[in-house]
Scaffold this motif. Structure first.
Motif, PDB file in Angstrom:
ATOM      1  N   ASP A 108      -9.653   3.586   1.578  1.00  0.00           N
ATOM      2  CA  ASP A 108     -10.902   4.321   1.349  1.00  0.00           C
ATOM      3  C   ASP A 108     -12.082   3.757   2.130  1.00  0.00           C
ATOM      4  O   ASP A 108     -13.210   4.215   1.992  1.00  0.00           O
ATOM      5  N   VAL A 162      -1.565   3.191  -2.531  1.00  0.00           N
ATOM      6  CA  VAL A 162      -2.953   2.729  -2.584  1.00  0.00           C
ATOM      7  C   VAL A 162      -3.709   3.292  -1.376  1.00  0.00           C
ATOM      8  O   VAL A 162      -3.382   2.978  -0.232  1.00  0.00           O
ATOM      9  N   PRO A 163      -4.712   4.134  -1.607  1.00  0.00           N
ATOM     10  CA  PRO A 163      -5.426   4.763  -0.488  1.00  0.00           C
ATOM     11  C   PRO A 163      -6.223   3.753   0.348  1.00  0.00           C
ATOM     12  O   PRO A 163      -6.632   2.706  -0.143  1.00  0.00           O
ATOM     13  N   GLU A 174      -8.454  -1.021  -7.846  1.00  0.00           N
ATOM     14  CA  GLU A 174      -9.356  -0.839  -8.982  1.00  0.00           C
ATOM     15  C   GLU A 174     -10.051   0.523  -8.933  1.00  0.00           C
ATOM     16  O   GLU A 174     -10.113   1.229  -9.948  1.00  0.00           O
ATOM     17  N   ARG A 175     -10.537   0.898  -7.762  1.00  0.00           N
ATOM     18  CA  ARG A 175     -11.285   2.156  -7.663  1.00  0.00           C
ATOM     19  C   ARG A 175     -10.401   3.360  -7.942  1.00  0.00           C
ATOM     20  O   ARG A 175     -10.848   4.355  -8.535  1.00  0.00           O
ATOM     21  N   HIS A 176      -9.135   3.295  -7.512  1.00  0.00           N
ATOM     22  CA  HIS A 176      -8.224   4.432  -7.672  1.00  0.00           C
ATOM     23  C   HIS A 176      -7.253   4.240  -8.840  1.00  0.00           C
ATOM     24  O   HIS A 176      -6.345   5.046  -9.011  1.00  0.00           O
ATOM     25  N   GLU A 177      -7.461   3.185  -9.608  1.00  0.00           N
ATOM     26  CA  GLU A 177      -6.731   2.940 -10.852  1.00  0.00           C
ATOM     27  C   GLU A 177      -5.206   3.010 -10.656  1.00  0.00           C
ATOM     28  O   GLU A 177      -4.514   3.796 -11.291  1.00  0.00           O
ATOM     29  N   ILE A 178      -4.715   2.168  -9.762  1.00  0.00           N
ATOM     30  CA  ILE A 178      -3.276   2.088  -9.508  1.00  0.00           C
ATOM     31  C   ILE A 178      -2.665   1.225 -10.620  1.00  0.00           C
ATOM     32  O   ILE A 178      -2.660  -0.003 -10.539  1.00  0.00           O
ATOM     33  N   GLU A 179      -2.161   1.863 -11.654  1.00  0.00           N
ATOM     34  CA  GLU A 179      -1.820   1.207 -12.915  1.00  0.00           C
ATOM     35  C   GLU A 179      -0.917  -0.020 -12.777  1.00  0.00           C
ATOM     36  O   GLU A 179      -1.205  -1.082 -13.370  1.00  0.00           O
ATOM     37  N   ALA A 212      -9.428  -1.189  -3.666  1.00  0.00           N
ATOM     38  CA  ALA A 212      -8.920   0.177  -3.755  1.00  0.00           C
ATOM     39  C   ALA A 212      -8.034   0.362  -4.984  1.00  0.00           C
ATOM     40  O   ALA A 212      -8.037   1.422  -5.620  1.00  0.00           O
ATOM     41  N   ARG A 241       0.835  -1.206   0.000  1.00  0.00           N
ATOM     42  CA  ARG A 241       0.000   0.000   0.000  1.00  0.00           C
ATOM     43  C   ARG A 241       0.864   1.247   0.000  1.00  0.00           C
ATOM     44  O   ARG A 241       0.624   2.202  -0.766  1.00  0.00           O
TER      45      ARG A 241
END
Length: 367
Positions: free
Chosen positions: A110, A107-108, A316-321, A314, A102
């Protein structure tokens, strides 16, 4: 269409081609059936309420056309859906490893769950999911991991055809003894949960011992010549999952779709880091981190689900490429551009026809 493609599966389900299309997207499932195949909705990560609603929508759209649902009903799961009880048993080493990822990738936290941590995979949840399926107007129930005899009997009592996915001859024997009506011989090549035996080593063994139970071939199928080969082995059809990730109907995230398009058959790996069971997926930073020597061994299902579920949600939601990924089989190498469900089935059918015609011509040539 070559008459050889009209197998008993087509007769039984009034399908035009003997192609099962497995997807987590109901839109893909409907499109597969509408294109002449048999759509199967992978709904093991859906709540009973979502299953009831989703199957109702599919029935309204498809009418009497064939479709089904797939549930994973593994043995040895906790009795109740009690996340707190599972979290209390997760080793600090594993929690610390995920927290290090994280921090490394930003990675937030959330406060939201992911697909794998919305609920605990438990006996309680499995029973509720199964009841939702039994009460619904869906003609096919597929079982992805395990074929509990009681569940098979209950489904058959409701007039549903039970399909069992198997990865070893031992699993096949157990499924037949439980009453499964169709076996899917799923080889090592397949995406998601898969075993140790390659598809074209496994399939003949399953077919040889299946007796009167029809067998469908899965794992690495991405072109029509493989469809023809499956029929030549004695199977009655094929089962595909990876192909649909490239379709417009699936609406795969653009970053993930680009990774899939660029991936070759050697760009997949099997990990236990997502669920605790082996899961084939494309190689990404996620797989690299868990395959590193310093990574802890993944926990058993469902502990691994709970360990990484919120984190992956998270991502997926924050699009951590670097960490965005997808399950995929080795058939990923057959697809290199966006397509549609109808085009995939049309291509497979045409290629299978050509392969069968060529085989017939060769067999008639005298040397």
């Amino acid at each position: 269409m070559n008459r050889a493609l009209q197998t008993t599966i087509c007769d039984r389900f009034r399908a035009e081609v003997p192609i099962f299309g497995f997807a987590h997207s109901p839109e893909v499932v409907a499109a597969v059936t509408e294109a002449g195949g048999i759509g199967i909705w992978g709904a093991t990560r859906n709540t009973p309420e979502e299953i009831t609603d989703g199957l109702g929508r599919l029935r309204d759209r498809l009418g009497d056309a064939p479709f089904g649902i797939d549930l994973v009903l593994p043995s040895g799961m906790p009795e109740r859906d009690d996340r707190a009880a599972l979290e209390a048993q997760i080793p600090n080493e594993h929690t610390a490893f995920v927290e290090s990822l994280r921090a490394k990738y930003g990675v937030p936290v959330d406060g939201l769950p992911g697909t794998r941590s919305r609920f605990v995979r438990s006996q309680q949840m499995a029973e509720r999911q199964l009841k939702a399926v039994l009460d619904a107007e869906v003609p096919i129930l597929a079982m992805g991991v395990g074929s509990p005899a009681a569940a098979v009997r209950a489904a058959k009592d409701r007039g549903k055809c039970v399909v069992a996915l198997v990865g070893t001859p031992k699993h096949a024997r157990s499924a037949v003894e439980s009453g499964a009506e169709i076996l899917v011989a799923q080889g090592y090549d397949a995406g998601a949960h898969t075993g140790e035996i390659g598809t074209f080593s496994l399939a003949p063994q399953i077919i040889a011992q299946a007796g009167d139970v029809p067998v469908v071939v899965a794992g690495g199928v991405g072109c029509g010549s493989q469809v023809a080969a499956a029929l030549a082995l004695g199977a009655v059809g094929v089962w595909l999952g990876t192909a649909w990730l490239f379709t417009k109907e699936h609406a795969t995230h653009p970053v993930v779709l680009d990774k899939l398009i660029r991936a070759s058959s050697s760009d997949t790996t099997r990990l236990r880091a997502d669920s605790g069971k082996t899961l084939r997926q494309i190689k990404t930073a996620w797989s690299e981190e868990w395959e590193a020597p310093t990574a802890p061994n993944p926990l058993k299902m469902p502990f691994q689900d709970i360990l990484v579920g919120d984190f992956l949600g998270a991502v997926e939601r924050h699009e951590i490429e670097p960490l965005l990924k997808s399950e995929a089989g080795q058939s990923v190498g057959f697809f290199d551009e966006p397509t549609t469900v109808a085009d995939v089935i049309a291509r497979l059918t045409e290629e299978a026809d050509d392969a069968l015609d060529a085989l017939t011509r060769r067999s008639s040539v005298r040397v």
